[in-house]
Design a protein around this motif. Sequence first.
Motif, PDB file in Angstrom:
ATOM      1  N   CYS A  94       0.852  -1.190   0.000  1.00 61.25           N
ATOM      2  CA  CYS A  94       0.000   0.000   0.000  1.00 61.25           C
ATOM      3  C   CYS A  94       0.887   1.238   0.000  1.00 61.25           C
ATOM      4  CB  CYS A  94      -0.904   0.004   1.229  1.00 61.25           C
ATOM      5  SG  CYS A  94      -2.052   1.399   1.253  1.00 61.25           S
TER       6      CYS A  94
ATOM      7  N   ARG B  57       0.538   4.060   3.226  1.00 58.10           N
ATOM      8  CA  ARG B  57       0.886   3.679   4.605  1.00 58.10           C
ATOM      9  C   ARG B  57       1.538   4.806   5.380  1.00 58.10           C
ATOM     10  NH1 ARG B  57       6.253   0.065   4.552  1.00 58.10           N
ATOM     11  NH2 ARG B  57       7.372   1.232   2.997  1.00 58.10           N
TER      12      ARG B  57
ATOM     13  N   CYS C 267      -2.327   2.572  10.260  1.00 61.67           N
ATOM     14  CA  CYS C 267      -2.073   1.473   9.329  1.00 61.67           C
ATOM     15  C   CYS C 267      -1.273   0.368  10.013  1.00 61.67           C
ATOM     16  CB  CYS C 267      -1.318   1.971   8.102  1.00 61.67           C
ATOM     17  SG  CYS C 267      -1.141   0.721   6.841  1.00 61.67           S
TER      18      CYS C 267
ATOM     19  N   TYR D 108      -0.043  -3.250   5.702  1.00 56.59           N
ATOM     20  CA  TYR D 108       0.235  -2.481   4.491  1.00 56.59           C
ATOM     21  C   TYR D 108       0.868  -3.309   3.387  1.00 56.59           C
ATOM     22  CZ  TYR D 108       4.640  -2.084   7.052  1.00 56.59           C
ATOM     23  OH  TYR D 108       5.762  -2.351   7.769  1.00 56.59           O
TER      24      TYR D 108
END
Length: 95
Positions: free
Chosen positions: A10, A13, A19, A22
């Motif tokens: 991701c 993040r 988060c 991720y």
Amino acid sequence: MTVRGRHLQCNMRDTCVSCSVYTWPPKMKLPKKYYQCEHCNIDIICDKGLSTSYDYYDDGFVEKKVKCIKCNMILLEKIWPAIPVRLEKEILKIE
């Protein structure tokens, strides 16, 4: 798409405060939906990195729009891990 060590990463993040997940491994039990911004070239794997808006129409129809936080463009829905196109259509019907 940002793939490191065959894991989908991701790109939001650093932006999301809470988060904890991720990356997604390539061997998931069920394929999952993630979002991709073609303009920023980023991948977002959870709802915390999205900007969601709803349009309400007079006939009762509600349209959900998922946009990028950085550029405010509409995001593309993708499936991870990558699967053949013929199977992707069937999976999207199930959701």
